[in-house]
Design a protein around this motif. Structure first.
Motif, PDB file in Angstrom:
ATOM      1  N   CYS A  62      16.444  20.883  18.395  1.00 35.11           N
ATOM      2  CA  CYS A  62      16.791  20.694  16.992  1.00 35.11           C
ATOM      3  C   CYS A  62      18.210  21.187  16.710  1.00 35.11           C
ATOM      4  CB  CYS A  62      15.794  21.439  16.100  1.00 35.11           C
ATOM      5  SG  CYS A  62      16.226  21.296  14.357  1.00 35.11           S
ATOM      6  N   CYS A  65      11.537  23.686  12.158  1.00 42.98           N
ATOM      7  CA  CYS A  65      12.074  24.087  10.855  1.00 42.98           C
ATOM      8  C   CYS A  65      11.630  23.149   9.732  1.00 42.98           C
ATOM      9  CB  CYS A  65      13.601  24.162  10.913  1.00 42.98           C
ATOM     10  SG  CYS A  65      14.410  22.589  11.208  1.00 42.98           S
ATOM     11  N   HIS A  86      18.166  24.239  13.743  1.00 42.83           N
ATOM     12  CA  HIS A  86      17.759  25.635  13.941  1.00 42.83           C
ATOM     13  C   HIS A  86      17.839  25.928  15.436  1.00 42.83           C
ATOM     14  CE1 HIS A  86      13.732  24.201  15.212  1.00 42.83           C
ATOM     15  NE2 HIS A  86      13.555  25.415  15.696  1.00 42.83           N
ATOM     16  N   CYS A 101      11.446  17.754  12.538  1.00 45.24           N
ATOM     17  CA  CYS A 101      11.449  18.939  13.383  1.00 45.24           C
ATOM     18  C   CYS A 101      10.200  19.765  13.095  1.00 45.24           C
ATOM     19  CB  CYS A 101      12.699  19.778  13.140  1.00 45.24           C
ATOM     20  SG  CYS A 101      12.655  21.326  14.068  1.00 45.24           S
TER      21      CYS A 101
HETATM   22 ZN    ZN Z   1      14.510  22.398  13.458  1.00 45.86          ZN
END
Ligand code: ZN
Length: 430
Positions: free
Chosen positions: A38, A62, A41, A59
């Motif tokens: 990702c 997050c 994050h 995702c």
């Molecule tokens: Zn993420």
């Protein structure tokens, strides 16, 4: 500006989110979806999924999710309209404009028409120069001498502008057309950028590019927007660019970006050099991901454009003093865009080398290795801040602190910025 919903739908059906995301995130096929780390994050195992069927990213770490437009906005920090325009440009679509006063709309339409006319004129010239190259043994010898294959010359559409003052009059029957001047191909006797009262011109207009290797400059849509011309012998100037025109702005365009798109995606980074010859020679030697600024310092606009194609930028400048100065300019241009998910590095070659000569001398592996070892932005920023400061004295440390301030402030908020503040505090003993 309001963009009709129907257009957004059409746009989303034309672009592939896997390709859009894949420009920034390394994706691996896993079942029906693609997975990757990702970008929003920090994580060590992939929980970022992209669905080609739903054209959606999500995702699991997050919770961020959205379509291709949402991804671009989130990742590059641009607004909705700009993200739509960006994608539209890549998909070859024109964004319809609502809520624009008729006069302004007419003016914009007029401007687009003018631009596409100029693009056509430039394209026609590029084709003519390309055809001339076949009958120019000196130019062919020069390119061969630089190790270029016919294939690379073709990819970049290289050409040759013959000697003589008015070759283009054989290409454009109406040599007096104002379009030839507006496109930068032809110079009028009173043009300040011209060479002035030579008898050969007899007070008439004449071709800007004569007896030069021609490098067509294309925008990201692949349209010809100008030329760079290189002399074959020792003449001056060595490199001559098209002037600023309604379709060509040096501060916004990068040579080779259109040709490099695929290689940038494959290599995972874009390499910024100083000249067309670097770009073409590097492509010949296996580094098709190189682009070049056009006889101007790197601008924030350039960097922003680069980050549309990759989240890793490596500046590879010549090893001499001029190269160091160019790197310093590039640092300043890159700072506002250096978010935590992006990488900016500076490759400093030995003083006697430019990227082209380096690869030729030491080989592609050594060059790839040098790219790996390139200086990260944070370290270069600290070096730039410490330049000319005697860190053993209070005065020197104070000076470093004041030199660092404007550089540090230009960074976007995030972990990198906080970390650098710590490093600077350590460096100046605060
Ligand atoms: Zn993420």
């Amino acid at each position: 500006m309001a963009i009709p919903q129907s257009f957004i739908q059409e746009l989303l059906s034309r672009v592939d989110i896997v390709e859009v995301v894949g420009r920034y995130v390394q994706l691996k096929k896993g079942g029906a979806n693609f997975m990757g780390l990702c970008p929003f994050h920090g994580e060590k195992s992939p929980s970022f999924s992209v669905s080609p069927t739903k054209q959606f990213f999500h995702c699991f770490g997050c919770g961020k999710n959205g379509n291709a437009v949402g991804f671009l906005m989130e990742h590059t920090g641009i607004g909705f309209v700009e993200a739509v325009k960006d994608l539209a440009q890549q998909a070859g679509l024109q964004v319809p404009e609502e809520d624009v006063p008729p006069q302004e709309r007419a003016r914009a339409a007029e401007q687009r028409k003018k631009q596409s006319t100029l693009n056509e004129v430039l394209h026609k010239a590029a084709e003519a120069y390309k055809a001339q190259l076949k009958h120019a043994p000196r130019a062919i010898d020069y390119l061969k001498g630089r190790g270029l294959s016919g294939q690379v010359a073709k990819t970049f559409g290289l050409g040759y502008a013959p000697e003589g003052w008015r070759f283009l009059s054989t290409v454009f029957p109406d040599y007096q057309s104002p379009l030839l001047v507006e496109s930068g191909l032809v110079i009028t006797p009173d043009d300040p950028s011209g060479e002035g009262g030579t008898d050969a011109k007899e007070g008439k207009r004449y071709d800007r590019f004569r007896d030069r290797i021609m490098f067509p400059i294309r925008n990201v849509k692949g349209e010809c927007i100008g030329f760079g011309g290189r002399v074959l012998d020792q003449g001056e100037p060595k490199y001559l660019n098209s002037p600023e025109t309604p379709v060509f702005s040096k501060g916004h365009e990068l040579y080779g970006l259109f040709e490099a798109r695929t290689a940038i995606r494959q290599a995972g980074y874009v390499l910024v050099t100083e000249g067309y010859m670097d770009v073409v020679a590097l492509a010949q030697l296996g580094f098709g991901n190189a682009v070049a600024t056009l006889g101007t310092a790197c601008t924030p606009e350039h960097v922003r454009l680069l980050f549309r194609f990759s989240d890793a930028v490596v500046f590879g400048f010549d090893g001499d003093a001029a190269g160091r100065r160019a790197a310093r300019k590039a640092l300043e241009a890159a700072l506002p865009w250096a978010t935590d998910t992006r990488s900016v590095k500076f490759l400093f070659l030995p003083p006697e080398h430019d990227p082209d000569s380096f690869v030729r001398t030491h080989g592609p592996e050594a060059f790839a290795e040098a790219v790996q070892q390139a200086v990260p932005l944070s370290r270069f920023l600290l070096e730039a801040a410490a330049a000319g400061c005697d860190l053993d004295s209070h005065e020197g440390r104070a000076r470093m602190s004041s030199q660092a301030q404007p550089l540090w402030s230009a960074l976007p908020d995030g972990a990198l910025k906080r970390q650098l503040l710590q490093d600077l505090a350590d460096g100046v003993g605060l």
